[in-house]
Design a protein around this motif. Structure first.
Motif, PDB file in Angstrom:
ATOM      1  N   MET A   1      52.194 -28.205 -14.380  1.00 11.18           N
ATOM      2  CA  MET A   1      52.676 -28.913 -15.553  1.00 11.18           C
ATOM      3  C   MET A   1      51.707 -30.022 -15.986  1.00 11.18           C
ATOM      4  N   ASN A   2      51.011 -30.626 -15.011  1.00 10.28           N
ATOM      5  CA  ASN A   2      50.129 -31.741 -15.322  1.00 10.28           C
ATOM      6  C   ASN A   2      48.703 -31.313 -15.635  1.00 10.28           C
ATOM      7  N   ALA A   3      48.360 -30.083 -15.302  1.00 12.86           N
ATOM      8  CA  ALA A   3      46.987 -29.624 -15.537  1.00 12.86           C
ATOM      9  C   ALA A   3      46.727 -29.443 -17.031  1.00 12.86           C
ATOM     10  N   GLN A   4      45.451 -29.538 -17.417  1.00 20.29           N
ATOM     11  CA  GLN A   4      45.100 -29.320 -18.817  1.00 20.29           C
ATOM     12  C   GLN A   4      45.328 -27.867 -19.184  1.00 20.29           C
ATOM     13  N   GLU A   5      46.006 -27.667 -20.293  1.00 22.97           N
ATOM     14  CA  GLU A   5      46.423 -26.316 -20.655  1.00 22.97           C
ATOM     15  C   GLU A   5      45.238 -25.376 -20.820  1.00 22.97           C
ATOM     16  N   GLU A   6      44.127 -25.877 -21.383  1.00 24.09           N
ATOM     17  CA  GLU A   6      42.995 -24.996 -21.649  1.00 24.09           C
ATOM     18  C   GLU A   6      42.257 -24.577 -20.369  1.00 24.09           C
ATOM     19  N   SER A   7      42.484 -25.257 -19.253  1.00 24.25           N
ATOM     20  CA  SER A   7      41.775 -24.924 -18.018  1.00 24.25           C
ATOM     21  C   SER A   7      42.549 -23.932 -17.149  1.00 24.25           C
ATOM     22  N   ILE A   8      43.813 -23.719 -17.423  1.00 22.36           N
ATOM     23  CA  ILE A   8      44.637 -22.811 -16.633  1.00 22.36           C
ATOM     24  C   ILE A   8      44.359 -21.364 -17.047  1.00 22.36           C
ATOM     25  N   ARG A   9      44.254 -20.493 -16.048  1.00 17.38           N
ATOM     26  CA  ARG A   9      44.038 -19.076 -16.324  1.00 17.38           C
ATOM     27  C   ARG A   9      45.159 -18.264 -15.689  1.00 17.38           C
ATOM     28  N   PHE A  10      45.797 -17.430 -16.486  1.00 15.74           N
ATOM     29  CA  PHE A  10      46.834 -16.532 -16.002  1.00 15.74           C
ATOM     30  C   PHE A  10      46.215 -15.170 -15.708  1.00 15.74           C
ATOM     31  N   GLY A  11      46.865 -14.430 -14.827  1.00 13.29           N
ATOM     32  CA  GLY A  11      46.315 -13.134 -14.486  1.00 13.29           C
ATOM     33  C   GLY A  11      47.322 -12.216 -13.817  1.00 13.29           C
ATOM     34  N   ALA A  12      46.853 -11.034 -13.521  1.00  8.72           N
ATOM     35  CA  ALA A  12      47.661 -10.030 -12.822  1.00  8.72           C
ATOM     36  C   ALA A  12      46.756  -9.308 -11.841  1.00  8.72           C
TER      37      ALA A  12
ATOM     38  N   ASP B   1      66.254 -10.384  23.174  1.00 11.05           N
ATOM     39  CA  ASP B   1      65.959 -11.273  22.053  1.00 11.05           C
ATOM     40  C   ASP B   1      64.488 -11.114  21.666  1.00 11.05           C
ATOM     41  N   SER B   2      64.143  -9.925  21.162  1.00 11.80           N
ATOM     42  CA  SER B   2      62.751  -9.628  20.844  1.00 11.80           C
ATOM     43  C   SER B   2      62.309 -10.366  19.586  1.00 11.80           C
ATOM     44  N   SER B   3      61.037 -10.704  19.556  1.00 10.28           N
ATOM     45  CA  SER B   3      60.454 -11.417  18.428  1.00 10.28           C
ATOM     46  C   SER B   3      59.371 -10.552  17.795  1.00 10.28           C
ATOM     47  N   VAL B   4      59.547 -10.223  16.520  1.00  8.43           N
ATOM     48  CA  VAL B   4      58.571  -9.394  15.801  1.00  8.43           C
ATOM     49  C   VAL B   4      58.234 -10.057  14.469  1.00  8.43           C
ATOM     50  N   ARG B   5      56.995  -9.816  14.009  1.00  9.52           N
ATOM     51  CA  ARG B   5      56.504 -10.481  12.804  1.00  9.52           C
ATOM     52  C   ARG B   5      55.716  -9.514  11.935  1.00  9.52           C
ATOM     53  N   ASN B   6      55.679  -9.813  10.645  1.00 17.84           N
ATOM     54  CA  ASN B   6      54.873  -9.022   9.721  1.00 17.84           C
ATOM     55  C   ASN B   6      53.393  -9.348   9.888  1.00 17.84           C
ATOM     56  N   SER B   7      52.573  -8.341   9.653  1.00 15.01           N
ATOM     57  CA  SER B   7      51.123  -8.497   9.654  1.00 15.01           C
ATOM     58  C   SER B   7      50.575  -7.587   8.561  1.00 15.01           C
ATOM     59  N   VAL B   8      49.889  -8.170   7.569  1.00 21.51           N
ATOM     60  CA  VAL B   8      49.472  -7.389   6.405  1.00 21.51           C
ATOM     61  C   VAL B   8      48.039  -7.725   6.012  1.00 21.51           C
ATOM     62  N   ILE B   9      47.223  -6.690   5.874  1.00 23.14           N
ATOM     63  CA  ILE B   9      45.884  -6.817   5.287  1.00 23.14           C
ATOM     64  C   ILE B   9      45.972  -6.314   3.847  1.00 23.14           C
ATOM     65  N   GLN B  10      45.437  -7.098   2.901  1.00 25.20           N
ATOM     66  CA  GLN B  10      45.535  -6.735   1.487  1.00 25.20           C
ATOM     67  C   GLN B  10      44.154  -6.710   0.833  1.00 25.20           C
ATOM     68  N   PHE B  11      43.948  -5.702   0.005  1.00 29.26           N
ATOM     69  CA  PHE B  11      42.761  -5.633  -0.848  1.00 29.26           C
ATOM     70  C   PHE B  11      43.236  -5.509  -2.292  1.00 29.26           C
ATOM     71  N   SER B  12      42.768  -6.417  -3.158  1.00 26.53           N
ATOM     72  CA  SER B  12      43.305  -6.497  -4.519  1.00 26.53           C
ATOM     73  C   SER B  12      42.183  -6.463  -5.555  1.00 26.53           C
ATOM     74  N   VAL B  13      42.532  -5.974  -6.734  1.00 31.83           N
ATOM     75  CA  VAL B  13      41.694  -6.107  -7.911  1.00 31.83           C
ATOM     76  C   VAL B  13      42.580  -6.619  -9.035  1.00 31.83           C
ATOM     77  N   GLY B  14      42.042  -7.512  -9.853  1.00 34.86           N
ATOM     78  CA  GLY B  14      42.876  -8.086 -10.906  1.00 34.86           C
ATOM     79  C   GLY B  14      42.063  -8.570 -12.083  1.00 34.86           C
ATOM     80  N   TYR B  15      42.765  -9.188 -13.017  1.00 40.92           N
ATOM     81  CA  TYR B  15      42.122  -9.682 -14.235  1.00 40.92           C
ATOM     82  C   TYR B  15      42.776 -10.998 -14.652  1.00 40.92           C
ATOM     83  N   LYS B  16      41.936 -11.990 -14.988  1.00 42.45           N
ATOM     84  CA  LYS B  16      42.414 -13.279 -15.459  1.00 42.45           C
ATOM     85  C   LYS B  16      42.086 -13.427 -16.941  1.00 42.45           C
ATOM     86  N   PHE B  17      43.076 -13.929 -17.693  1.00 41.43           N
ATOM     87  CA  PHE B  17      42.924 -14.029 -19.149  1.00 41.43           C
ATOM     88  C   PHE B  17      42.287 -15.350 -19.539  1.00 41.43           C
TER      89      PHE B  17
END
Length: 203
Positions: A17-28, A187-203
């Motif tokens: 909210m406080n950042a300058q609007e023109e410097s923010i980049r949205f993307g997917a 009382d077993s303890s298990v956790r998520n573990s994820v490797i991610q590879f992404s491609v995207g575009y910023k407007f």
């Protein structure tokens, strides 16, 4: 820990909210998940290949630093195979999350960034699907046995092209015990573990 993470997310929104609007980049972005479940009794689990997709906003804080909150759908879980004494069982644990990472980014050189930050995961669905030599094909809803909240830490690298296209590699280290089976003998303890590879575009 949940309260601390929510505070971090709230501070990130204030920064937006406080950042300058023109410097923010949205993307997917979208990409590949190599997901697994680690911890007690998970020796027979293998990676599940799946995907993630979502939106993000990059907020520059200086020439070198930026904050990147994201809203991501992520298909996670693991695969299981058993074969012994003529019995077989092949199944896939499908855990679908709405993930909210908040990544701090440090640009080492122009375009190349080191990234790290917390992540809040909200469980959307949990199923086990498979086929065994006794019952044949089966599908079971296991959401009651999986924690609805998953906290984690992300570490990764990213590279941004001038045209707006970017590439990221990331590892998500689960911090929360996602086993929520109150009737389990151990009382077993298990956790998520994820490797991610992404491609995207910023407007």
């Amino acid at each position: 820990m949940v309260k601390k993470l929510l505070v971090v997310l709230f501070l990130g929104l204030i920064t937006v909210m406080n950042a300058q609007e023109e410097s923010i980049r949205f993307g997917a972005k979208a990409g590949l998940n190599l997901a697994n479940i680690t911890g007690d009794g998970t020796e027979n689990l293998d990676m599940r290949t799946s995907f993630h997709i979502g939106a993000l906003v990059e907020i520059p804080l200086s020439d070198k630093f930026a904050l990147q909150p994201e809203l991501m759908y992520s298909a996670q879980g693991a695969k299981f195979e058993f074969s012994d004494f003529g019995l077989t069982d092949e199944s896939t644990i499908k855990l679908d999350y709405l993930n909210i990472p908040v990544m701090a980014k440090f640009y080492v050189v122009e375009g190349l960034s080191i990234q790290a930050g917390p992540q809040l995961g909200i469980l959307l669905s949990a199923k086990e699907e498979g086929e065994d030599s006794i019952d044949g094909e089966y599908e079971e809803d296991i959401k009651d046995f999986v924690s609805s909240i998953d906290l984690g830490l992300n570490f990764g690298l990213g590279y941004q092209l001038e045209a707006g296209i970017f590439f990221e590699g990331r590892y998500n280290l689960g911090l929360t015990n996602i086993n929520d089976d109150d009737e389990a003998v151990d009382d077993s303890s298990v956790r998520n573990s994820v490797i991610q590879f992404s491609v995207g575009y910023k407007f």
